[in-house]
Scaffold this motif. Structure first.
Motif, PDB file in Angstrom:
ATOM      1  N   ASN A 149      -5.498  14.567   7.598  1.00 53.44           N
ATOM      2  CA  ASN A 149      -6.515  13.574   7.812  1.00 53.44           C
ATOM      3  C   ASN A 149      -7.171  12.753   6.739  1.00 53.44           C
ATOM      4  O   ASN A 149      -7.932  12.564   7.078  1.00 53.44           O
ATOM      5  N   ASP A 150      -6.169  12.824   5.485  1.00 55.15           N
ATOM      6  CA  ASP A 150      -6.165  12.071   4.186  1.00 55.15           C
ATOM      7  C   ASP A 150      -5.914  10.397   5.109  1.00 55.15           C
ATOM      8  O   ASP A 150      -5.075  10.793   4.893  1.00 55.15           O
ATOM      9  N   ALA A 151      -6.242   9.578   4.542  1.00 49.70           N
ATOM     10  CA  ALA A 151      -5.926   8.122   5.411  1.00 49.70           C
ATOM     11  C   ALA A 151      -4.576   7.607   4.045  1.00 49.70           C
ATOM     12  O   ALA A 151      -3.593   7.274   3.772  1.00 49.70           O
ATOM     13  N   GLU A 152      -4.779   8.280   3.262  1.00 54.57           N
ATOM     14  CA  GLU A 152      -4.219   7.270   1.759  1.00 54.57           C
ATOM     15  C   GLU A 152      -2.816   8.582   1.511  1.00 54.57           C
ATOM     16  O   GLU A 152      -2.165   8.178   0.376  1.00 54.57           O
ATOM     17  N   ALA A 153      -2.965   9.403   2.118  1.00 50.60           N
ATOM     18  CA  ALA A 153      -1.525  10.332   2.343  1.00 50.60           C
ATOM     19  C   ALA A 153      -0.097   9.808   2.116  1.00 50.60           C
ATOM     20  O   ALA A 153      -0.555   9.323   3.680  1.00 50.60           O
ATOM     21  N   THR A 154       0.303  10.049   1.481  1.00 46.89           N
ATOM     22  CA  THR A 154       1.868   9.767   1.848  1.00 46.89           C
ATOM     23  C   THR A 154       2.893  10.643   2.515  1.00 46.89           C
ATOM     24  O   THR A 154       2.183  11.879   2.702  1.00 46.89           O
TER      25      THR A 154
END
Length: 523
Positions: A363-368
């Motif tokens: 749910n983290d838009a910046e997660a790789t």
């Protein structure tokens, strides 16, 4: 003379000091009053509704005093539901619910009473839970925390400066996160304890289910049948004009069927006597592989609802006779009905539990991709540790409440019941119900194969990663029973739960609402 001037100066000074003191007191009162106003202290401290029990001798015992704040919280919940459907607005709260009846209660009064019903039921259920020592099994606190986090996300998405600002728009000035968490937890406790009673205390044994069936088998049987309704015509005045003709047609079908003709062919033959008028009806009889007169799996209640009680009696009455057609006359036409078979549904039906652990990285838009994979691995490791020791159903339900990130699972203990093997065939995407999601279909097939494996035993577990890597779910197998036993179990449980609910009110509980105070503090 000098002495008089001194006294005058002293008096003037005393007057000034008095004025200063008065100003200070007024300022303190204003600041204090404003603080009391915005902090919601009064709604929290003052009683909005008193829950009482009334003994036969007239004495009254207080069960609980519920604050104005909590009563108004439930009031706003009720109001929100009714306003969403356009049934009421803030401008019509004091309008009568039934304008044609003198003295009709207002919408505001109705909603306060609905809110009071909720808090009274909650108080009675919480008291009942004490005899079962349920507190140690409760996940209500975690549920409330998850709900709180969800509300915070909603407030942020709507652009509010603070979460409390959002809550105060929803529930009134002074309402804060602590209030929401407390009241949400009390609501959740009530719901999950009721589920606990249904799943663990008021659930019948297999022997009790069999006894219920033996006592009234037709209550659990299903009918396969052929039927056709010859509908009467209606004139301009709304009167049926050709009822005798429909009786004649139905009797003709009955005679043919009881003489050995198939039901479909018998109906078709009668309709063909006036083929031109019945052209549309005959169209459904053209496909030799389809019988438009046949339906299956009707319970007695379904037959009564779909047709008439008299038709249901043909199927489930003491003189029900498979293979014999009968005629049932009604005010709008005539049925001809033939029972094919009465049977119980032996379809294997599963009961199991789920425990879902979210992968927060998803749910983290910046997660790789690597971070998402690592988050999924951590969730999987947590799932593995949970099932390292075999558990009974209550133990797993407790594990759900302690570990699940799904709020609904916390309330239900992850309980799922009523699924058959057909429920696990195929898979659809979220955005298009006609599109098959191959990954989800594979997961469904894996789960279905595992659930309905003959080797399955209570306490077995299966862990599956979601197709989109957003979560890991533990599946806990409880039991498989024939569908008729599940129906009987649920019917008996419902009756027992209703009896328990009535027992909670054995001492005539009621409530006393402080309408004026609750409305006054509803700012």
């Amino acid at each position: 003379m000098a002495s008089g001037k001194v006294k005058s100066a002293q008096a003037q000074k005393a007057k000034i000091n008095l004025i200063k003191a008065i100003v200070i007191v007024v300022l303190v009162l204003c600041v204090g009053g404003f603080f009391v106003y915005i902090s919601g202290i009064l709604p929290r401290l003052l009683t909005g509704v008193k829950i009482v029990e009334n003994a036969a001798d007239g004495t009254q015992t207080t069960i609980e005093n519920v604050s104005v704040q909590e009563l108004n919280y439930h009031f706003y919940e009720v109001y929100s539901m009714y306003s969403m459907y356009g049934m009421v607005s803030k401008d019509t709260l004091d309008d009568p619910t039934d304008p044609d009846t003198e003295g009709s209660q207002t919408y505001r009064e109705f909603m306060y009473q609905t809110a009071a019903d909720e808090v009274m039921n909650s108080a009675l259920v919480r008291r009942s839970s004490e005899q079962y020592n349920y507190e140690s099994h409760s996940g209500a606190a975690r549920y409330a925390l998850l709900q709180l986090e969800g509300m915070k996300s909603t407030a942020q998405s709507y652009g509010y400066n603070s979460f409390n600002q959002y809550l105060q728009i929803m529930y009134g000035t002074g309402f804060n996160a602590s209030d929401y968490r407390k009241f949400s937890e009390r609501e959740a406790f009530t719901q999950e304890f009721e589920n606990y009673m249904k799943q663990f205390i008021l659930i019948p044994s297999d022997e009790e289910i069999q006894a219920a069936y033996d006592n009234d088998p037709k209550a659990y049987q299903r009918a396969d049948l052929n039927y056709y309704l010859f509908s009467a015509e209606m004139d301009a005045d709304g009167n049926y004009t050709n009822l005798p003709a429909t009786v004649t047609q139905a009797n003709a079908v009955m005679t043919k069927v009881n003489g050995g003709m198939s039901f479909k062919d018998a109906v078709k033959a009668v309709l063909e006597q006036d083929a031109e008028a019945n052209a549309d009806k005959l169209a459904s009889f053209e496909d030799d592989s389809v019988d438009p007169t046949f339906v299956s799996g009707y319970s007695q209640a379904t037959a009564e609802y779909q047709f008439k009680e008299e038709v249901a009696n043909v199927l489930f009455g003491d003189d029900a006779e498979p293979g014999k057609a009968k005629v049932v006359e009604t005010e709008s036409g005539t049925y001809v009905v033939c029972l094919v078979e009465l049977s119980v549904d032996e379809t294997p039906t599963v009961t199991y539990r789920t425990l879902t652990i979210a992968n927060d990285a998803k749910n983290d838009a910046e997660a790789t991709e690597a971070q998402i994979a690592d988050g999924l691995a951590q969730a999987r490791a947590q799932a593995d540790s949970i099932v390292a020791t075999r558990m009974d159903p209550l133990g797993f339900a407790d594990a759900v409440k302690q570990n699940s990130t799904n709020a609904n699972e916390i309330l239900s203990g992850g309980y799922v019941s009523g699924d058959t093997a057909a429920s696990y065939v195929g898979g659809t995407s979220d955005d298009d119900s006609e599109t098959v999601d191959e990954a989800q279909a594979a997961i469904n097939a894996q789960l279905g194969s595992w659930l309905f494996d003959e080797a399955r035993a209570q306490g077995d577990t299966l862990i599956i990663n979601s197709a989109d890597s957003s979560s890991v779910t533990i599946y806990y197998f409880d039991n498989i029973k024939p569908a008729w036993m599940v129906t009987a179990r649920d019917k008996i449980t419902t009756a027992l739960v209703n009896g328990w609910s009535q027992d909670l009110k054995a001492n005539n509980p009621s409530y006393i609402i402080n309408y004026s105070l609750s409305q006054f503090l509803q700012y």
